[in-house]
Design an enzyme around this catalytic site. Structure first.
Site, mmCIF file in Angstrom:
data_model
loop_
_atom_site.group_PDB
_atom_site.id
_atom_site.type_symbol
_atom_site.label_atom_id
_atom_site.label_comp_id
_atom_site.label_asym_id
_atom_site.label_seq_id
_atom_site.Cartn_x
_atom_site.Cartn_y
_atom_site.Cartn_z
ATOM 1 N N VAL A 161 -13.609 17.404 28.942
ATOM 2 C CA VAL A 161 -14.991 17.432 29.453
ATOM 3 C C VAL A 161 -15.973 17.005 28.357
ATOM 4 O O VAL A 161 -15.985 17.599 27.280
ATOM 5 C CB VAL A 161 -15.357 18.851 29.963
ATOM 6 N N ALA A 162 -16.762 15.982 28.672
ATOM 7 C CA ALA A 162 -17.748 15.526 27.687
ATOM 8 C C ALA A 162 -18.807 16.603 27.518
ATOM 9 O O ALA A 162 -19.214 17.251 28.483
ATOM 10 C CB ALA A 162 -18.387 14.228 28.158
ATOM 11 N N HIS B 153 -13.229 6.299 37.199
ATOM 12 C CA HIS B 153 -14.592 6.295 36.643
ATOM 13 C C HIS B 153 -15.075 4.857 36.398
ATOM 14 O O HIS B 153 -14.532 4.135 35.574
ATOM 15 C CB HIS B 153 -14.612 7.098 35.337
ATOM 16 N N GLN C 18 -24.044 19.140 33.505
ATOM 17 C CA GLN C 18 -22.893 19.026 32.606
ATOM 18 C C GLN C 18 -22.625 20.363 31.903
ATOM 19 O O GLN C 18 -21.482 20.725 31.666
ATOM 20 C CB GLN C 18 -23.144 17.892 31.589
ATOM 21 N N ASP D 46 -17.701 8.270 39.953
ATOM 22 C CA ASP D 46 -16.281 8.561 40.133
ATOM 23 C C ASP D 46 -15.959 8.138 41.558
ATOM 24 O O ASP D 46 -16.568 8.640 42.509
ATOM 25 C CB ASP D 46 -15.996 10.049 39.926
ATOM 26 N N HIS E 284 -22.335 10.094 33.018
ATOM 27 C CA HIS E 284 -22.893 10.411 34.333
ATOM 28 C C HIS E 284 -24.388 10.718 34.249
ATOM 29 O O HIS E 284 -25.103 10.569 35.231
ATOM 30 C CB HIS E 284 -22.126 11.579 34.961
ATOM 31 N N SER F 3 -22.151 12.662 28.384
ATOM 32 C CA SER F 3 -21.491 12.147 29.575
ATOM 33 C C SER F 3 -22.259 10.958 30.124
ATOM 34 O O SER F 3 -23.490 10.997 30.265
ATOM 35 C CB SER F 3 -21.414 13.229 30.648
ATOM 36 N N GLU G 162 -9.308 7.272 32.846
ATOM 37 C CA GLU G 162 -9.883 7.796 34.096
ATOM 38 C C GLU G 162 -10.023 6.619 35.050
ATOM 39 O O GLU G 162 -11.080 5.996 35.109
ATOM 40 C CB GLU G 162 -11.274 8.402 33.846
HETATM 41 ZN ZN ZN Z 1 -16.671 10.105 35.696
#
Ligand code: ZN
Length: 379
Positions: free
Chosen positions: A288-289, A350, A268, A303, A296, A294, A347
């Site tokens: 952007v986290a 996501h 990230q 995604d 993720h 995030s 998103e």
């Molecule tokens: Zn994502």
């Protein structure tokens, strides 16, 4: 002759000793009687559900009949066990529902002193930990207690923030409690909570971050059949669920694929740097986290892409996912209508794995993971 002699020779006790023995005997009988009576009384109370210590204290404060007439009452039990017991508050103790707090009786005494009714106290002690109740008991009396604490997951410690938030925004108590509990009254990344309950339902967003070292313990490589590149990893559970979902989709003529999955803290950092060089700071702040924030990094987020079109939101796969993803444990995590709660812009690609039961509840109730978490899981 010998026998007769023996009889004659047998000594008689002096009357004074006989009297003493009789008295001792009577005393022993009385003591025994009292002891049996005491055991019976204790037994009556313990059978009703009172502890030995509470039962003894009930007897010695001559409250047995009172307690027996009420039956089992856990708060009373706790009161009679406690060194904080105040006889004047007895009538109040019995009206207050028990919660498992170490300083329950001490806190009740304090709240009564501040002027709260037993009903108020019921509300207060069910909305905070022992420590939170103690802090709350040091405040002046609050006038409209039920305004925010009618919401089951309202927190005592957040009271002032509820008041401020609802005054500033005019939101009703339900939304106020939800937003403040989610820290949405604070700026993004401000006073963020470190997530430590590493479960399928862990909540990671701009107010709840993972430690730099956090890594899922069941990371597996994603088979190339399911991914758009061959170096993608994710949680094994999430992958198994995705495979089932992908096969079901495929049977109905849809093709879904994973474009991005697990990203470590460092990934990230690198991603942010890349976007910073390409698009600049404003873009990064908005889209952007920050590392640790995030989803993720949980290994549970994907995604997803369609093999039929580049814009997932326009694909027939997206429509299929709307109706079916929850059956396999996935939720569309960042919907447009929920941007103010999730803190992320829409998103459509996501998805987050949370397990079938939770995904189904979230789908059926049409809510966010944030709401589900606050209502059901936040302790
Ligand atoms: Zn994502």
């Amino acid at each position: 002759m010998v026998r007769v002699m023996k009889v004659v020779k047998k000594k008689k006790l002096k009357p004074v000793y006989i009297k003493t023995l009789k008295i001792i005997g009577i005393i022993l009988l009385v003591v025994l009687g009292l002891f049996l009576f005491y055991l019976k009384q204790i037994n009556d109370l313990t059978r009703l559900g009172y502890s030995k210590i509470a039962s003894r204290n009930i007897l010695f404060s001559f409250k047995k009949d009172y307690v027996m007439s009420l039956g089992e009452n856990k708060t009373l039990n706790k009161a009679f066990e406690s060194k904080d017991y105040v006889e004047d508050n007895l009538e109040f103790y019995r009206k207050i529902k028990y919660v498992d707090h170490k300083n329950l009786i001490k806190n009740i005494n304090k709240l009564l002193e501040v002027g709260y009714s037993p009903n108020d106290i019921n509300i207060i002690i069910t909305h905070g930990s022992d420590d939170a109740v103690e802090r709350f008991s040091k405040r002046e009396k609050i006038k409209y207690l039920e305004e925010f604490f009618s919401v089951s997951y309202a927190k005592l410690d957040n009271y002032d923030r509820y008041v401020n938030y609802s005054m500033e925004t005019g939101e009703d108590e339900d939304l106020t409690v939800l937003y403040v509990n989610l820290d949405l009254d604070l700026n993004d990344y401000e006073n963020s909570v470190e997530v430590k309950d590493f479960s399928l339902t862990m909540l990671v967003n701009k107010h709840r971050h993972l430690n730099e070292d956090f890594e899922p313990n069941d990371l597996v490589k994603i088979d190339s059949d399911y991914a758009s590149s061959d170096d993608l990893y994710c949680s094994r559970l999430a992958l198994n669920a995705f495979k089932k979902m992908s096969e079901a989709a495929s049977k109905e003529g849809y093709s879904i694929i994973i474009n991005s999955a697990y990203r470590s803290y460092q990934d990230q950092v690198d991603l942010s740097d890349l976007y910073l060089r390409t698009y600049g700071q404003n873009y990064v702040d908005k889209y952007v986290a920050k590392p640790g924030y995030s989803e993720h990094q949980t290994g549970l987020a994907f995604d997803i892409g369609s093999l039929n079109t580049n814009v997932f939101a326009n694909s027939k796969e997206y429509v299929w996912m709307k109706d079916n993803a929850h059956k396999y444990g996935f939720i569309e995590r960042f919907q447009k209508k929920y941007e103010s709660i999730t803190g992320f812009r829409s998103e459509p690609w996501h998805y987050r794995y949370v397990g079938v039961d939770v995904a189904t509840a979230i789908h059926d109730e049409d809510m966010t993971l944030e709401e589900y978490y606050m209502i059901n899981l936040d302790k």
